[in-house]
Design a protein around this motif. Structure first.
Motif, mmCIF file in Angstrom:
data_model
loop_
_atom_site.group_PDB
_atom_site.id
_atom_site.type_symbol
_atom_site.label_atom_id
_atom_site.label_comp_id
_atom_site.label_asym_id
_atom_site.label_seq_id
_atom_site.Cartn_x
_atom_site.Cartn_y
_atom_site.Cartn_z
ATOM 1 N N LEU A 193 9.312 4.697 16.160
ATOM 2 C CA LEU A 193 9.988 3.409 16.343
ATOM 3 C C LEU A 193 10.488 2.830 15.031
ATOM 4 C CD1 LEU A 193 7.558 1.952 18.986
ATOM 5 C CD2 LEU A 193 9.940 2.582 19.365
ATOM 6 N N GLN A 194 9.777 3.061 13.945
ATOM 7 C CA GLN A 194 10.193 2.541 12.640
ATOM 8 C C GLN A 194 11.485 3.194 12.160
ATOM 9 O OE1 GLN A 194 6.440 3.108 10.621
ATOM 10 N NE2 GLN A 194 6.010 0.912 10.693
ATOM 11 N N ARG A 195 11.853 4.340 12.718
ATOM 12 C CA ARG A 195 13.151 4.947 12.392
ATOM 13 C C ARG A 195 14.290 4.102 12.949
ATOM 14 N NH1 ARG A 195 11.593 10.877 14.420
ATOM 15 N NH2 ARG A 195 9.809 11.177 13.040
ATOM 16 N N TYR A 196 14.066 3.447 14.085
ATOM 17 C CA TYR A 196 15.086 2.611 14.719
ATOM 18 C C TYR A 196 15.045 1.179 14.208
ATOM 19 C CZ TYR A 196 15.327 6.532 17.916
ATOM 20 O OH TYR A 196 15.466 7.786 18.444
ATOM 21 N N SER A 197 13.861 0.710 13.846
ATOM 22 C CA SER A 197 13.695 -0.661 13.379
ATOM 23 C C SER A 197 12.591 -0.672 12.316
ATOM 24 C CB SER A 197 13.331 -1.569 14.563
ATOM 25 O OG SER A 197 13.245 -2.901 14.159
#
Length: 114
Positions: free
Chosen positions: A26-30
């Motif tokens: 998820l940290q790749r997207y946000s």
């Protein structure tokens, strides 16, 4: 002899929990995401068509995550939240900030975002 040298061994990385793996993805997207509040393994996104009074599928379905964000200091509790559905059908994910408690309503088995 050079051909008989022992193979170099490296320690396997420590195992990660599913939550840690999900957080990393998820940290790749946000990148401001600091925590996972809750998850659902499957969700479908619908949009309300006010002219016809019907719910229409948006074409986004997959795992749902409610995430805590705190870009300024990750060690503090989250001060913002975000809903993400990682789309299994194509590359268009559903990412919506939750700016107020009034933005979300729980109705039986549905989560309604305004």
């Amino acid at each position: 002899m050079p051909g008989n040298a022992p193979a170099a061994t490296s320690a396997a990385p420590p195992p990660q929990s599913a939550a840690q793996i999900n957080l990393s993805v998820l940290q790749r997207y946000s990148p401001a995401i600091t925590s996972l509040v809750t998850t659902a393994s499957y969700a479908v996104v619908y949009v309300f068509n006010s002219t016809e009074g019907t719910w229409d599928r948006l074409g986004i379905e997959g795992s749902l995550f409610i995430c805590g964000l705190n870009g300024s200091n990750p060690s503090l509790p989250p001060n913002e939240y975000q809903v993400i559905v990682l789309n299994r059908r194509n590359l268009d994910n559903f990412i919506v900030p939750l700016t107020s408690p009034e933005d979300i309503e729980l109705a039986e088995k549905y989560i309604i975002l305004r």
